[in-house]
Design a protein around this motif. Structure first.
Motif, mmCIF file in Angstrom:
data_model
loop_
_atom_site.group_PDB
_atom_site.id
_atom_site.type_symbol
_atom_site.label_atom_id
_atom_site.label_comp_id
_atom_site.label_asym_id
_atom_site.label_seq_id
_atom_site.Cartn_x
_atom_site.Cartn_y
_atom_site.Cartn_z
ATOM 1 N N VAL A 57 0.852 -1.189 0.000
ATOM 2 C CA VAL A 57 0.000 0.000 0.000
ATOM 3 C C VAL A 57 0.886 1.235 0.000
ATOM 4 C CG1 VAL A 57 -1.799 1.278 1.219
ATOM 5 C CG2 VAL A 57 -1.756 -1.215 1.331
ATOM 6 N N VAL A 58 0.673 2.100 -0.969
ATOM 7 C CA VAL A 58 1.364 3.390 -0.984
ATOM 8 C C VAL A 58 0.298 4.484 -0.932
ATOM 9 C CG1 VAL A 58 3.465 2.638 -2.143
ATOM 10 C CG2 VAL A 58 1.507 3.303 -3.508
ATOM 11 N N ALA A 59 0.574 5.505 -0.162
ATOM 12 C CA ALA A 59 -0.426 6.542 0.087
ATOM 13 C C ALA A 59 -0.368 7.628 -0.964
ATOM 14 C CB ALA A 59 -0.205 7.154 1.474
ATOM 15 N N GLY A 60 -1.528 8.101 -1.366
ATOM 16 C CA GLY A 60 -1.604 9.290 -2.200
ATOM 17 C C GLY A 60 -1.573 10.518 -1.305
ATOM 18 N N HIS A 61 -1.934 11.652 -1.848
ATOM 19 C CA HIS A 61 -1.900 12.883 -1.061
ATOM 20 C C HIS A 61 -3.166 13.072 -0.243
ATOM 21 C CE1 HIS A 61 1.805 14.215 -2.960
ATOM 22 N NE2 HIS A 61 1.302 13.737 -4.081
ATOM 23 N N ARG A 62 -4.140 12.191 -0.429
ATOM 24 C CA ARG A 62 -5.394 12.258 0.325
ATOM 25 C C ARG A 62 -5.637 10.896 0.951
ATOM 26 N NH1 ARG A 62 -10.005 10.471 -1.612
ATOM 27 N NH2 ARG A 62 -9.302 10.683 -3.756
ATOM 28 N N SER A 63 -6.047 10.888 2.195
ATOM 29 C CA SER A 63 -6.295 9.625 2.882
ATOM 30 C C SER A 63 -7.702 9.127 2.552
ATOM 31 C CB SER A 63 -6.147 9.801 4.395
ATOM 32 O OG SER A 63 -7.346 10.312 4.955
ATOM 33 N N PRO A 64 -8.009 7.837 2.857
ATOM 34 C CA PRO A 64 -9.346 7.317 2.585
ATOM 35 C C PRO A 64 -10.448 8.041 3.350
ATOM 36 C CG PRO A 64 -7.801 5.521 2.970
ATOM 37 C CD PRO A 64 -7.096 6.791 3.328
ATOM 38 N N ARG A 65 -10.096 8.795 4.416
ATOM 39 C CA ARG A 65 -11.140 9.466 5.200
ATOM 40 C C ARG A 65 -11.139 10.980 4.984
ATOM 41 N NH1 ARG A 65 -8.826 11.897 9.719
ATOM 42 N NH2 ARG A 65 -6.730 11.159 10.250
ATOM 43 N N GLN A 66 -10.336 11.467 4.039
ATOM 44 C CA GLN A 66 -10.217 12.910 3.853
ATOM 45 C C GLN A 66 -10.789 13.366 2.519
ATOM 46 O OE1 GLN A 66 -5.975 13.358 4.181
ATOM 47 N NE2 GLN A 66 -6.109 14.161 6.255
ATOM 48 N N GLY A 67 -11.155 14.635 2.466
ATOM 49 C CA GLY A 67 -11.347 15.309 1.192
ATOM 50 C C GLY A 67 -12.721 15.237 0.585
ATOM 51 N N ARG A 68 -13.618 14.342 1.092
ATOM 52 C CA ARG A 68 -14.950 14.262 0.505
ATOM 53 C C ARG A 68 -15.976 13.999 1.591
ATOM 54 N NH1 ARG A 68 -12.609 10.636 -4.044
ATOM 55 N NH2 ARG A 68 -12.292 12.082 -5.738
ATOM 56 N N ALA A 69 -17.181 14.447 1.345
ATOM 57 C CA ALA A 69 -18.276 14.122 2.248
ATOM 58 C C ALA A 69 -18.601 12.639 2.102
ATOM 59 C CB ALA A 69 -19.498 14.976 1.900
ATOM 60 N N PRO A 70 -19.185 12.011 3.159
ATOM 61 C CA PRO A 70 -19.493 10.582 3.077
ATOM 62 C C PRO A 70 -20.332 10.196 1.875
ATOM 63 C CG PRO A 70 -19.728 11.381 5.332
ATOM 64 C CD PRO A 70 -19.464 12.585 4.469
ATOM 65 N N ALA A 71 -21.218 11.074 1.442
ATOM 66 C CA ALA A 71 -22.095 10.727 0.326
ATOM 67 C C ALA A 71 -21.362 10.720 -1.007
ATOM 68 C CB ALA A 71 -23.259 11.710 0.258
ATOM 69 N N SER A 72 -20.138 11.259 -1.048
ATOM 70 C CA SER A 72 -19.455 11.338 -2.335
ATOM 71 C C SER A 72 -18.077 10.686 -2.302
ATOM 72 C CB SER A 72 -19.318 12.806 -2.759
ATOM 73 O OG SER A 72 -18.564 13.521 -1.794
ATOM 74 N N VAL A 73 -17.923 9.647 -1.457
ATOM 75 C CA VAL A 73 -16.651 8.929 -1.403
ATOM 76 C C VAL A 73 -16.387 8.283 -2.760
ATOM 77 C CG1 VAL A 73 -15.453 6.981 -0.365
ATOM 78 C CG2 VAL A 73 -16.780 8.526 1.066
ATOM 79 N N GLY A 74 -15.168 8.433 -3.251
ATOM 80 C CA GLY A 74 -14.831 7.876 -4.559
ATOM 81 C C GLY A 74 -14.862 6.361 -4.550
ATOM 82 N N PRO A 75 -15.080 5.735 -5.697
ATOM 83 C CA PRO A 75 -15.168 4.276 -5.756
ATOM 84 C C PRO A 75 -13.816 3.611 -5.544
ATOM 85 C CG PRO A 75 -15.144 5.194 -7.964
ATOM 86 C CD PRO A 75 -15.226 6.371 -7.026
ATOM 87 N N VAL A 76 -13.846 2.346 -5.167
ATOM 88 C CA VAL A 76 -12.642 1.533 -5.171
ATOM 89 C C VAL A 76 -12.512 0.970 -6.582
ATOM 90 C CG1 VAL A 76 -11.478 -0.483 -4.224
ATOM 91 C CG2 VAL A 76 -12.889 0.948 -2.740
ATOM 92 N N VAL A 77 -11.433 1.312 -7.249
ATOM 93 C CA VAL A 77 -11.236 0.940 -8.650
ATOM 94 C C VAL A 77 -10.203 -0.182 -8.727
ATOM 95 C CG1 VAL A 77 -10.520 1.711 -10.939
ATOM 96 C CG2 VAL A 77 -11.825 3.244 -9.452
ATOM 97 N N ALA A 78 -10.612 -1.313 -9.259
ATOM 98 C CA ALA A 78 -9.707 -2.441 -9.472
ATOM 99 C C ALA A 78 -9.340 -2.492 -10.947
ATOM 100 C CB ALA A 78 -10.369 -3.753 -9.058
ATOM 101 N N VAL A 79 -8.065 -2.325 -11.259
ATOM 102 C CA VAL A 79 -7.607 -2.388 -12.640
ATOM 103 C C VAL A 79 -7.392 -3.858 -12.997
ATOM 104 C CG1 VAL A 79 -5.848 -1.666 -14.291
ATOM 105 C CG2 VAL A 79 -6.473 -0.156 -12.388
#
Length: 294
Positions: free
Chosen positions: A161-183
């Motif tokens: 796991v490498v971190a981006g500049h935003r954590s999984p709990r930061q930057g968005r309201a709960p209703a607009s959490v970005g999807p988990v994208v599996a390539v």
């Protein structure tokens, strides 16, 4: 290999979070490790690493410490270095314990003097084989360029796991959490990728997106047909074709960025995280955590 972490009580692995004893603690990296531990019901072992190479360098008479405040320099004392490392480690211990406690994740803190790679190799060998390693720094091109060495040298590890500049709990309201994208680049890996993505999505309350990547249009069409057959009528998973086939890592990464993911899962050595540049394009474009699997 499917990304997997042993659950608490199994005694066969955990999330191994590596943090250095110098510099500020990255809450973003700690949050990424906590998210994975929560997803798999796992514990965290936090390795507070005093880099042995720094001590080796400090032992030479010609080594000097440069003070940023006054641009002066002085002989580097091993005793002073040890005290600085110990103070930094204690501050880091308090911060990690606080964040893990808030998330109700059990954590074991271990202070070691080793090389950063050696510390991980030893920890994963002891409690393998189902470990996921979390790096304590925010991802850069240089961080991802070292992934090949990490996968080669650290056994008992299913992913990093490498971190981006935003954590999984930061930057968005709960209703607009970005999807988990599996390539997904190989239909044989579909089941494992969806299983891992679904666990992470369950923690964040987000959606699962399977992003297809291939070298050519014909390969992408073949992949899409196989993946859609594999998913069947499962409406919980959205399938998208990622960017223009053959466009290279930069084009593929731009396609990922436009999905505004909250977490990305990708295979090491594939199109998204190639061995050649270690996924440098991803490090530049994504601000969310990235789980790279074997």
């Amino acid at each position: 290999m499917t990304a997997h972490v042993a659950e608490r009580g199994e005694g066969r692995g955990r999330v191994v979070l590596r943090l250095g004893c110098v510099g500020p603690v990255s809450d973003v990296a700690i949050d990424a490790a906590i998210a994975v531990a929560k997803a798999f019901g796992a514990g965290i072992e936090c390795l507070l690493v005093e880099d042995r190479q720094v001590y080796d360098a400090a032992a030479y008479n010609f080594t000097r410490e440069i003070a940023i405040e006054d641009a002066g320099e002085r002989h580097m004392s091993l005793d002073d270095l040890a005290r600085q490392m110990a103070l930094a480690a204690r501050a880091t211990e308090r911060r990690v314990a606080d964040l893990a406690g808030r998330a109700e994740i059990p954590i074991e803190l271990r202070h070691v003097r080793d090389t950063p790679l050696g510390a991980l190799a030893h920890a994963c060998q002891i409690a393998g084989p189902w470990n996921v390693v979390a790096l304590g720094e925010v991802a850069t091109s240089a961080t991802l360029a070292r992934l090949e060495m990490l996968f080669d040298r650290v056994t008992g590890m299913t992913g990093v796991v490498v971190a981006g500049h935003r954590s999984p709990r930061q930057g968005r309201a709960p209703a607009s959490v970005g999807p988990v994208v599996a390539v997904v680049e190989d239909p044989d890996r579909l089941t494992g990728m969806i299983r891992t993505a679904s666990r992470l999505a369950g923690v964040a309350g987000s959606d699962v997106v399977v992003a297809l990547a291939a070298q050519s249009r014909s390969a992408l069409a073949w992949l899409a047909e196989n993946v859609r057959q594999g998913i069947g009528g499962d409406r919980r998973v959205t399938v998208v074709e990622l960017a223009q086939p053959g466009g290279g890592p930069a084009v593929l990464t731009e396609g990922l960025r436009r999905l505004r993911p909250g977490f990305v899962i990708a295979e090491f050595g594939g199109l998204a995280v190639p061995v050649a540049n270690g996924g440098g394009a991803l490090a530049a474009a994504l601000d969310c955590p990235l789980l790279v699997v074997r």
